[in-house]
Design an enzyme around this catalytic site. Structure first.
Site, PDB file in Angstrom:
ATOM      1  N   GLY A   7      -6.366  -6.297   1.538  1.00  0.00           N
ATOM      2  CA  GLY A   7      -5.050  -6.152   2.141  1.00  0.00           C
ATOM      3  C   GLY A   7      -4.383  -7.491   2.391  1.00  0.00           C
ATOM      4  O   GLY A   7      -3.227  -7.704   2.013  1.00  0.00           O
TER       5      GLY A   7
ATOM      6  N   ARG B 126       0.818  -1.216   0.000  1.00  0.00           N
ATOM      7  CA  ARG B 126       0.000   0.000   0.000  1.00  0.00           C
ATOM      8  C   ARG B 126       0.851   1.265   0.000  1.00  0.00           C
ATOM      9  O   ARG B 126       0.437   2.291  -0.524  1.00  0.00           O
ATOM     10  CB  ARG B 126      -0.937  -0.003   1.212  1.00  0.00           C
ATOM     11  CG  ARG B 126      -2.113  -0.945   1.001  1.00  0.00           C
ATOM     12  CD  ARG B 126      -3.013  -1.015   2.198  1.00  0.00           C
ATOM     13  NE  ARG B 126      -4.284  -1.642   1.819  1.00  0.00           N
ATOM     14  CZ  ARG B 126      -5.222  -1.996   2.685  1.00  0.00           C
ATOM     15  NH1 ARG B 126      -5.037  -1.783   3.973  1.00  0.00           N
ATOM     16  NH2 ARG B 126      -6.343  -2.543   2.266  1.00  0.00           N
TER      17      ARG B 126
ATOM     18  N   LYS C 105     -13.588 -11.914   7.460  1.00  0.00           N
ATOM     19  CA  LYS C 105     -14.660 -10.984   7.820  1.00  0.00           C
ATOM     20  C   LYS C 105     -15.970 -11.519   7.261  1.00  0.00           C
ATOM     21  O   LYS C 105     -16.517 -11.018   6.281  1.00  0.00           O
ATOM     22  CB  LYS C 105     -14.376  -9.602   7.272  1.00  0.00           C
ATOM     23  CG  LYS C 105     -13.161  -8.952   7.894  1.00  0.00           C
ATOM     24  CD  LYS C 105     -12.875  -7.638   7.204  1.00  0.00           C
ATOM     25  CE  LYS C 105     -11.453  -7.206   7.426  1.00  0.00           C
ATOM     26  NZ  LYS C 105     -10.935  -6.390   6.323  1.00  0.00           N
TER      27      LYS C 105
ATOM     28  N   GLY D 289     -12.657  -4.277   1.194  1.00  0.00           N
ATOM     29  CA  GLY D 289     -14.056  -3.874   1.338  1.00  0.00           C
ATOM     30  C   GLY D 289     -14.470  -2.878   0.266  1.00  0.00           C
ATOM     31  O   GLY D 289     -15.555  -2.984  -0.313  1.00  0.00           O
TER      32      GLY D 289
HETATM   33  P1  ADP Z   1      -8.710  -9.270   2.966  1.00  0.00           P
HETATM   34  O1  ADP Z   1      -7.854  -8.385   3.849  1.00  0.00           O
HETATM   35  O2  ADP Z   1      -7.939  -9.778   1.782  1.00  0.00           O
HETATM   36  O3  ADP Z   1     -10.004  -8.616   2.598  1.00  0.00           O
HETATM   37  P2  ADP Z   1      -9.744 -10.678   5.269  1.00  0.00           P
HETATM   38  O4  ADP Z   1      -9.207  -9.598   6.130  1.00  0.00           O
HETATM   39  O5  ADP Z   1     -11.208 -10.834   5.162  1.00  0.00           O
HETATM   40  O6  ADP Z   1      -9.080 -10.572   3.808  1.00  0.00           O
HETATM   41  O7  ADP Z   1      -9.244 -12.098   5.786  1.00  0.00           O
HETATM   42  C1  ADP Z   1      -7.887 -12.439   5.904  1.00  0.00           C
HETATM   43  C2  ADP Z   1      -7.709 -13.440   7.004  1.00  0.00           C
HETATM   44  O8  ADP Z   1      -8.594 -14.536   6.879  1.00  0.00           O
HETATM   45  C3  ADP Z   1      -6.323 -14.041   7.018  1.00  0.00           C
HETATM   46  O9  ADP Z   1      -5.626 -13.508   8.120  1.00  0.00           O
HETATM   47  C4  ADP Z   1      -6.579 -15.564   7.182  1.00  0.00           C
HETATM   48  O10 ADP Z   1      -5.763 -16.140   8.147  1.00  0.00           O
HETATM   49  C5  ADP Z   1      -8.031 -15.601   7.596  1.00  0.00           C
HETATM   50  N1  ADP Z   1      -8.696 -16.887   7.287  1.00  0.00           N
HETATM   51  C6  ADP Z   1      -8.799 -17.502   6.111  1.00  0.00           C
HETATM   52  N2  ADP Z   1      -9.416 -18.697   6.236  1.00  0.00           N
HETATM   53  C7  ADP Z   1      -9.716 -18.837   7.537  1.00  0.00           C
HETATM   54  C8  ADP Z   1     -10.341 -19.872   8.318  1.00  0.00           C
HETATM   55  N3  ADP Z   1     -10.774 -20.996   7.751  1.00  0.00           N
HETATM   56  N4  ADP Z   1     -10.486 -19.658   9.643  1.00  0.00           N
HETATM   57  C9  ADP Z   1     -10.033 -18.542  10.217  1.00  0.00           C
HETATM   58  N5  ADP Z   1      -9.433 -17.529   9.547  1.00  0.00           N
HETATM   59  C10 ADP Z   1      -9.267 -17.678   8.225  1.00  0.00           C
HETATM   60 MG    MG Z   2      -7.946  -7.971   5.946  1.00  0.00          MG
END
Ligand code: ADP
Ligand code: MG
Length: 406
Positions: A360, A37, A202, A384
């Site tokens: 992210g 970023r 999330k 988001g």
């Molecule tokens: P982004 O930032 O790309 O939008 P998120 O913040 O929603 O993604 O999610 C990222 C997190 O999701 C990572 O830290 C990962 O460890 C977690 N994650 C993925 N699969 C699982 C799971 N089955 N159980 C718990 N956490 C998970």
């Molecule tokens: Mg995230």
């Protein structure tokens, strides 16, 4: 582009320009673990500095609760920015206090300052518009223009994103402009098949977007933390895996809606189940409908999609002409649970068409797993924000810049 761009601000030499960046980078023990970023913000910063503007950058980091907290300080970002720009970056230890004032008046043409974390002031994210406006007015004092370049926050109605654009001449920065150009290709006439891959943690945030995406896509692939709510909605037990029990009816609705619309909804057929949420936890792969039958019983936690699912997902991705992916398939930070995410990332690099990664953690995952940014059509800095954009939602931070669609 139907949004106010930098040129609309005229000659900025000698002007004080406030710029909202998204420097919300992952940190571990004070070290930046993914600087994507920061790097993405450099073109706009350089453009402003080269014009001879006095540039005051601002950002949030993490989720402090409206008061200073050392672990959320932007000081490491100021240091890294200075190295990347090969220039001095003055760091203010507050946002609208004495130190910010001191730093701002010392700034010369073509110099950059960074303010401390905006979220150390509760007014930044207040629900009360008057409080946000009062913070925005204090930030804007003495500035001549505002540039909005934190794409990751344009979906937020926050002081440094929305209210500030209402009190200063304002425009989108080059990063926001580039994000909009690429993401518009996904919302207007995506080449088909169009596949969206969702994962991450999330869950309730991301479940909400499914409703809007279903009518737009040909394939929807579900991994990450939200897959367990889907499995449960289908009647399978998920032991101790992440579950949003209050979303089950909603998810049942999505399953029915997908069928009605003829959208291919892909759920994992196998899952990697671990004894605990830990990098060295014992684990085994079981069928997605047999999670409760793993050798860890009720304690079992699903932490990645299994190899069969990864292969099926990869094939569905490679066969698409347009792909958007947000959210890791598993807990990729732990090597034992990174294989699903790695397979998906690899498949995206093989798409004959446009493949976009958003979010992210997703962006951090592809870099951590050894992929080069250039292997993808675009890596969006917004998770988001990019999802809400794809949904067709009105994003307050873009509306504030006169956005009317492309
Ligand atoms: P982004 O930032 O790309 O939008 P998120 O913040 O929603 O993604 O999610 C990222 C997190 O999701 C990572 O830290 C990962 O460890 C977690 N994650 C993925 N699969 C699982 C799971 N089955 N159980 C718990 N956490 C998970
Ligand atoms: Mg995230």
């Amino acid at each position: 582009m139907a949004i106010r761009t930098l040129d609309s601000l005229g000659d900025l030499s000698g002007r004080t320009v406030l710029i909202r960046c998204d420097f919300n980078v992952p940190l571990q023990d004070g070290e930046i673990t993914d600087e994507g970023r920061i790097v993405a913000s450099l073109p706009t910063l350089r453009a402003l500095l080269q014009q001879g503007a006095k540039v005051v950058a601002m950002s949030h980091l993490g989720r402090p609760k409206g008061a200073p907290e050392a672990k959320y300080s932007l000081a490491p970002v100021a240091r890294r920015l200075g190295e990347l720009l090969d220039a001095e970056v003055a760091f203010a230890a507050d946002t609208v206090g004495e130190d910010a004032h001191r730093v701002r008046i010392a700034l010369q043409d073509g110099q950059l300052a960074l303010l401390e974390n905006l979220r150390f002031d509760p007014r930044e994210t207040s629900d009360d518009a008057a409080e946000r406006a009062s913070f925005a007015a204090e930030l804007a004092a003495g500035a001549d223009a505002f540039v909005s370049d934190g794409f990751g926050v344009v979906h937020r109605a926050q002081a440094s994103v929305v209210e500030i654009a209402q009190v200063l001449p304002s425009a989108a920065g080059l990063l926001v402009e580039r994000e909009l150009t690429v993401l518009s290709r996904l919302t207007e006439t995506p080449e088909r098949p169009y596949a969206v891959v969702l994962g991450g943690s999330k869950v309730s945030d991301k479940l909400g977007v499914i409703e809007h995406l279903l009518p737009r896509v040909d394939r929807l692939l579900i991994g990450g933390g939200m897959l367990f709510t889907f499995l449960k909605a289908q009647g399978h037990e998920v032991a101790s895996s992440l579950l949003e029990a209050d979303q089950l009816d909603r998810v049942r609705g999505y399953l029915a809606q997908a069928e009605e619309l003829g959208v291919e909804l892909l759920l994992p057929t196998d899952v990697v189940v671990a004894a605990a949420f830990a990098a060295d936890a014992e684990h085994e792969t079981v069928a997605a409908d047999a999670i409760a039958g793993s050798r860890f019983g009720d304690a079992g936690i699903g932490l990645d999609i299994g190899p069969d699912s990864a292969a099926a997902f990869a094939e569905a991705i490679r066969g698409a002409r347009t792909v958007f992916w947000n959210g890791p398939m598993g807990v990729f930070e732990m090597e034992a649970f990174a294989a699903g995410t790695k397979a998906i990332a690899q498949a995206l690099t093989e798409v004959d068409g446009l493949a976009v990664v958003g979010g992210g953690d997703s962006a951090a995952a592809v870099r951590q797993l050894g992929f080069d940014d250039s292997a993808f059509g675009h890596i969006s800095t917004g998770g988001g924000a990019s999802l809400e954009f794809l949904e067709g939602a009105a994003l307050p931070g873009l509306e504030a810049l006169g956005w009317e669609g492309r």
